[in-house]
Design a protein around this motif. Sequence first.
Motif, PDB file in Angstrom:
ATOM      1  N   ALA B 168       0.837  -1.194   0.000  1.00 54.77           N
ATOM      2  CA  ALA B 168       0.000   0.000   0.000  1.00 54.77           C
ATOM      3  C   ALA B 168       0.873   1.246   0.000  1.00 54.77           C
ATOM      4  O   ALA B 168       1.727   1.405   0.860  1.00 54.77           O
ATOM      5  CB  ALA B 168      -0.914   0.000   1.219  1.00 54.77           C
ATOM      6  N   THR B 261      -4.757   5.504   0.433  1.00 55.40           N
ATOM      7  CA  THR B 261      -3.626   4.708  -0.057  1.00 55.40           C
ATOM      8  C   THR B 261      -3.919   4.190  -1.453  1.00 55.40           C
ATOM      9  O   THR B 261      -5.069   4.154  -1.892  1.00 55.40           O
ATOM     10  CB  THR B 261      -3.356   3.495   0.847  1.00 55.40           C
ATOM     11  OG1 THR B 261      -4.585   2.791   1.024  1.00 55.40           O
ATOM     12  CG2 THR B 261      -2.818   3.911   2.198  1.00 55.40           C
ATOM     13  N   GLU B 263      -3.278   0.726  -3.575  1.00 53.56           N
ATOM     14  CA  GLU B 263      -2.839  -0.658  -3.439  1.00 53.56           C
ATOM     15  C   GLU B 263      -2.712  -1.269  -4.815  1.00 53.56           C
ATOM     16  O   GLU B 263      -3.656  -1.229  -5.607  1.00 53.56           O
ATOM     17  CB  GLU B 263      -3.862  -1.453  -2.616  1.00 53.56           C
ATOM     18  CG  GLU B 263      -3.832  -1.075  -1.155  1.00 53.56           C
ATOM     19  CD  GLU B 263      -4.889  -1.802  -0.362  1.00 53.56           C
ATOM     20  OE1 GLU B 263      -5.580  -2.653  -0.963  1.00 53.56           O
ATOM     21  OE2 GLU B 263      -5.025  -1.510   0.825  1.00 53.56           O
ATOM     22  N   SER B 269      -4.572  -1.345  -9.974  1.00 52.47           N
ATOM     23  CA  SER B 269      -4.490  -0.900  -8.591  1.00 52.47           C
ATOM     24  C   SER B 269      -5.792  -0.237  -8.174  1.00 52.47           C
ATOM     25  O   SER B 269      -6.630   0.111  -8.995  1.00 52.47           O
ATOM     26  CB  SER B 269      -3.328   0.066  -8.438  1.00 52.47           C
ATOM     27  OG  SER B 269      -3.435   1.090  -9.394  1.00 52.47           O
ATOM     28  N   ARG B 272      -7.793   3.540  -1.921  1.00 50.91           N
ATOM     29  CA  ARG B 272      -8.537   3.112  -0.761  1.00 50.91           C
ATOM     30  C   ARG B 272      -8.584   4.225   0.270  1.00 50.91           C
ATOM     31  O   ARG B 272      -7.561   4.793   0.623  1.00 50.91           O
ATOM     32  CB  ARG B 272      -7.877   1.881  -0.157  1.00 50.91           C
ATOM     33  CG  ARG B 272      -8.665   1.334   0.990  1.00 50.91           C
ATOM     34  CD  ARG B 272      -8.060   0.048   1.472  1.00 50.91           C
ATOM     35  NE  ARG B 272      -8.983  -0.582   2.404  1.00 50.91           N
ATOM     36  CZ  ARG B 272      -8.616  -1.460   3.316  1.00 50.91           C
ATOM     37  NH1 ARG B 272      -7.353  -1.817   3.407  1.00 50.91           N
ATOM     38  NH2 ARG B 272      -9.497  -1.985   4.130  1.00 50.91           N
ATOM     39  N   SER B 284     -13.024   1.413  -1.482  1.00 52.09           N
ATOM     40  CA  SER B 284     -12.007   1.094  -2.487  1.00 52.09           C
ATOM     41  C   SER B 284     -12.572   1.354  -3.869  1.00 52.09           C
ATOM     42  O   SER B 284     -13.659   0.905  -4.189  1.00 52.09           O
ATOM     43  CB  SER B 284     -11.589  -0.369  -2.382  1.00 52.09           C
ATOM     44  OG  SER B 284     -11.117  -0.626  -1.089  1.00 52.09           O
TER      45      SER B 284
END
Lengths: 166, 504
Positions: B168, B261, B263, B269, B272, B284
Amino acid sequence: MISTMNVEPPLRPPAHRVSPRAVRWWQLRALPWLVVLGAPQLVMLLTTGAPVWPWTLAATVVGVLAYLLVVPRILFRIHRWEITDEAVYTLSGWLVREWRIAPISRVQTVDTQHGPLQQLLKLATVTVTTASSRGAVKIAGLDAGDAAELARTLTETTQATPGDAT
Amino acid sequence: MTPGDPAGPPWRRLDPRMLVVGPLGSLGRLLPLVLILMITGGGADPARIGIAVAAAVVVVAAGVVRWRTTRYRITAERVELHTGWLRRQRRSVPRDRIRTVDLTARLLHRAFGLSVVQVGAASGSPLESAGLSLDAVSTAEADLLRRELLSRSPADAPVAAAPEAPEAEPLARLDWSWLRFAPLTFSSIAGIGAIGATVFNLVDDLGVDPRDIGAVDDAADRLGAAPLWLGVLVVVTVLLVLAVVGSLLLYAERWYDYRLTREAGDGGSTLRVKRGLLTRRSLSVSEQRLRGAEIVEPLLLRAGRGAQCRALSTGLSADAQGGALQPPAPRGEAHRVASAALRAHPAEITGAPLRTHPPAARTRRLTRAVVPAAVVCAGLFAVGPAWAGPLSLLLLPLAVLLGLDRYAQLGHELTARFLVTRQGSLVRRTVALQRDGVLGMTVRQSVFQRRAGVVTVEAVTAAGQGGYTVLDVAAADGVALADATVPRLLTPFLVPEEARWPAS
């Protein structure tokens, strides 16, 4: 100078008109307004008998008839549509004109609707939707045969194109 | 694989702890009713106890039935959810349409280690549901589901294998000095109003007259004796203090431990957002399907140089906090978050220098603000009480200011990958919309706009509100903008340059 002139966007009108029978359709659709607006006034005339009601009633009838005679013809002159290999292009609206362009590659569904009045006049509305809640392109008042043909071509063209950008 | 395929992965149940949490939650909602029954009733009447026990049995039985009849599974192509006993519901969402996964754990759920999973999807047709919700699974399972559902290559990723916890990359976190923006957001003030109303209702429901409480009665007496202006001042001050304290509490509850973040997962990707003190939330958003970002600045927040960045994507909830990537924060931070989320330089998105709109747009903004205000004034002069007419004249300068500000905020620009448009005074919105996400263009012109020589251009998209407008641009510029946004889309329909109406 320019501020007093009407300036339209430099877009040419789409190639095809809708069916001439659409004029009759728009007229029929406006007719209920005569009842909606006139009936309360008629009731007031019969119950109160005040001298103002005959005049308002006459004005209402004249107003609706004038609308019936003028506006559907204007709508017919304005409403146009065109399908190319790349896009669906429509122009509609009377007080607020709307030029809509949707790329064929982004079309998700093609629907044909026939309301009761439209069935009577052998008309149809074709709705072309994209993934957007606001992106539907409607072509109203098409000849029923033309509409079916149009929907078939559109469905064929769009089936092969992936990706809807949702 | 068809939705009803008996083969495929086995069906899963919700977490067994829901057998406790479900009924407890229902009982919690019934609590006020029970309290009222206890207070108004005269003690241990057998009939009352009977009703209470019966209600409890029904609630527990409903919880058991719900748990027994709810099943879900994740196949290679779809997420399927079957619920209901007498009225069965079957929901099925194709996995390639999943755009967002929202995990929510309210206090009760948290106490038992559970989370609600809300799956947001782009609905492909009216027959397909736009999403589904699993209430609830264990927090570990929820996190697993989140990663599984947002990994974009369902076909080659074996469903049973749990994806590795991905790396992350932190993009933003809470700075407690941002708390100063809490009182500047209208939603928190409205929240205070709601809490106040609830408390008042509760007090009222319990049959307590606030005037029976000694202190309140005493204060009311003193206020009544004081001059009117003083009374108003005191009441306003008290309300203001309550609103400020309440908004600070709400902000803290909502945004405690906020983190944004990125991820990396297999096949794409995700962004989040994690936040919340009592209710933990995690949103997310699949980054591939992110269509842009929006900087929202309500008037007060804008005056305090604050802003909030939201994501534009399908499958986000439509409420006030839907898609929020950050709390109300300094303006620079909002633009930085937008830039980090979209992987674009701020000058390419929401921070781009914008083109101003023609003077005709100013006239239109002014007219549209002043005319309704003038109508209200005229109406109040004609039929209102004697003091209302002159007082309403105050509306006119306010309307002029509003109109001028609305014009000042208008702007748009087309950058390499984004269409940027800004409008609004009471709530200013700066939208950066990915040009790849545009599903069509609409040019609109009212009779008045025709006289003013301007048009409104709307870029139609699947994300967010479905369409984003550029208000009142010169007719030719608007068409040029639409043509440039989606290259070659409008070109065949343009009036050739030489055939145009001769320019002045």
